[in-house]
Design an enzyme around this catalytic site. Structure first.
Site, PDB file in Angstrom:
ATOM      1  CB  SER A  83     -21.135   7.922 -73.489  1.00 16.01           C
ATOM      2  OG  SER A  83     -21.619   6.712 -72.973  1.00 16.01           O
ATOM      3  CG  HIS A 102     -20.390  12.336 -74.568  1.00 16.47           C
ATOM      4  ND1 HIS A 102     -19.044  12.408 -74.243  1.00 16.47           N
ATOM      5  CD2 HIS A 102     -20.936  11.431 -73.725  1.00 16.47           C
ATOM      6  CE1 HIS A 102     -18.810  11.558 -73.253  1.00 16.47           C
ATOM      7  NE2 HIS A 102     -19.932  10.962 -72.921  1.00 16.47           N
ATOM      8  CE  LYS A 123     -18.469  12.893 -69.752  1.00 18.86           C
ATOM      9  NZ  LYS A 123     -19.653  12.145 -69.358  1.00 18.86           N
TER      10      LYS A 123
HETATM   11  C1  LIG Z   1     -20.090  11.309 -68.286  1.00 19.30           C
HETATM   12  C2  LIG Z   1     -21.529  11.026 -68.400  1.00 19.30           C
HETATM   13  C3  LIG Z   1     -22.390  11.143 -67.303  1.00 19.30           C
HETATM   14  C4  LIG Z   1     -21.874  11.394 -65.908  1.00 19.30           C
HETATM   15  O1  LIG Z   1     -21.479  12.702 -65.729  1.00 19.30           O
HETATM   16  P1  LIG Z   1     -20.441  13.052 -64.568  1.00 19.30           P
HETATM   17  O2  LIG Z   1     -20.568  14.516 -64.387  1.00 19.30           O
HETATM   18  O3  LIG Z   1     -19.101  12.622 -65.056  1.00 19.30           O
HETATM   19  O4  LIG Z   1     -20.881  12.279 -63.358  1.00 19.30           O
HETATM   20  C5  LIG Z   1     -23.739  10.986 -67.496  1.00 19.30           C
HETATM   21  N1  LIG Z   1     -24.235  10.679 -68.716  1.00 19.30           N
HETATM   22  C6  LIG Z   1     -23.432  10.515 -69.792  1.00 19.30           C
HETATM   23  C7  LIG Z   1     -24.040  10.167 -71.107  1.00 19.30           C
HETATM   24  C8  LIG Z   1     -22.055  10.665 -69.666  1.00 19.30           C
HETATM   25  O5  LIG Z   1     -21.262  10.478 -70.701  1.00 19.30           O
END
Ligand SMILES: *Cc1c(COP(=O)(O)O)cnc(C)c1O
Length: 382
Positions: free
Chosen positions: A176, A204, A236
């Site tokens: 990330s 991602h 995302k």
């Molecule tokens: C954003 C993210 C999460 C958390 O997800 P949310 O739905 O925002 O709580 C978990 N793992 C990774 C790799 C992320 O980038």
């Protein structure tokens, strides 16, 4: 009681104080933030679905049918037809027998580790994993081991050293804060050799990687059978909110019985599930969105090359510019903001000490003119 005021002042002195900006209006490249017009390069809305008319229409229709809230947890009476249909659509799209919705990705990761492992077991994690995977491992009560970034051989050695108990390997699909992609084929081989579970968190990658947007596994051509646990988030690329874990029927049934972050929380609003199903349909039927994102990534990296701006070898929408020192990184981010460009400074402990960075994220909705402005501003500061 400790002195919170003093602790906060110390944080400020170390340039580690975090504060929020207030935006008015939807996610899109041009936004009004803290009353100022800016071009944003920090959103995870990679395909522009957070403000897509079809997704919004499905959301509104969902509210008209189901109301605003779900009213209860999934195991009480909060599990609606909308949630159920989305789970089936996600299972079908990812190619796994089942998928289970969670209210957030953070909760999915906490719930998974706690449901599968405990005392006497081992969780192995890439050193650069997302905080929610680390917290999941810690909360599970299992012994936590971390292996160097993407180092399959070291994972092999560490797995070989654990002769008893369950073994669970957790990795980001696309890292990330770095944007590079996990070596899933090698990880899957090693996990099979040692009888370890492998879980890929594709927050991602899902929706953007692979010819059909199925994510990191499709990117690598890895079969779902080789990755027993696949997790992705919906806030995302899908532009809505929530997350899911996909796997076997037995895995999903186990999570329903045991994952505390699934059981003891209110189901997300059914309308969110309806909106997400619309997003998924767009991901399936509009491959040109991924094409546009790819084009923007290529355009950005080649402009940076021409301007002499040093990037990493990331091929994804996450393009870090590593600066190193925390104070300088914050100053650069502020200079960019003065020029109307919002790029967030990412500091320790989110990233390792000495690797503070600008985390630039690109979207299919950026124009080349937006990217030109960013590259010009970066070129002046570099
Ligand atoms: C954003 C993210 C999460 C958390 O997800 P949310 O739905 O925002 O709580 C978990 N793992 C990774 C790799 C992320 O980038």
């Amino acid at each position: 009681m400790k002195d919170l005021h003093k602790e906060l002042q110390q944080r400020k002195a170390q340039h580690l104080y975090r504060s929020r900006r207030v935006s008015d209006g939807p996610q899109q490249p041009e936004m009004i933030i803290d009353g100022k017009e800016v071009i944003c390069f920090c959103s995870n809305d990679y395909l522009g679905l957070a403000n897509h008319p079809e997704v919004k229409a499905a959301f509104i229709k969902g509210i008209e049918h189901y109301g605003a809230g779900s009213g209860a947890a999934h195991l009480i009476n909060g599990h609606s037809r909308a949630h159920h249909a989305l789970e089936q659509a996600l299972a079908e799209f990812t190619g796994y027998p089942r998928a289970l919705l969670f209210s957030t990705g953070y909760m999915a990761n906490l719930g998974l580790a706690q449901a599968l492992v405990g005392m006497g077991d081992t969780v192995l994690e890439d050193r650069l994993n997302h905080a929610s995977l680390l917290d999941g491992g810690l909360l599970s009560g299992a012994r936590m081991m971390r292996y160097p970034h993407n180092a399959a051989e070291e994972l092999d050695t560490k797995l070989a050293s654990r002769t008893t108990g369950e073994k669970l390997v957790l990795t980001d699909g696309v890292f990330s804060m770095d944007g590079d992609i996990a070596e899933v084929p090698a990880l899957a081989n090693i996990c099979q050799k040692h009888g370890a579970w492998l879980m890929v968190d594709d927050a991602h990658g899902f929706g953007v990687l692979g010819a059909n947007g199925r994510g990191t596994l499709e990117h690598h051509g890895v079969a779902t059978a080789d990755v027993p646990i696949y997790m992705a988030t919906l806030g995302k690329a899908l532009g809505t909110a929530g997350a899911f874990i996909a796997g076997s029927d037995e895995l999903v049934e186990t999570l329903i019985q045991k994952a505390r972050t699934y059981i003891y929380t209110t189901a997300s609003p059914p309308a969110v599930a309806e909106a997400t199903r619309a997003s998924l349909n767009i991901i399936k039927s509009h491959p040109e969105l991924r094409g546009r994102l790819k084009n923007n990534i290529h355009y950005f990296t080649s402009c940076c090359e021409q301007t002499g701006i040093e990037l990493t070898n990331s091929q994804t929408a996450i393009q870090p510019v590593i600066i190193g020192d925390t104070q300088t990184t914050v100053a650069v981010s502020e200079q960019l903001l003065d020029q109307g460009i919002l790029v967030t400074a990412i500091r320790p402990p989110t990233v390792p000490e000495g690797t503070a960075r600008l985390r630039i994220t690109l979207s299919a909705t950026h124009s080349h003119a937006h990217i030109d402005k960013l590259v010009t501003a970066l070129g002046v500061i570099k």
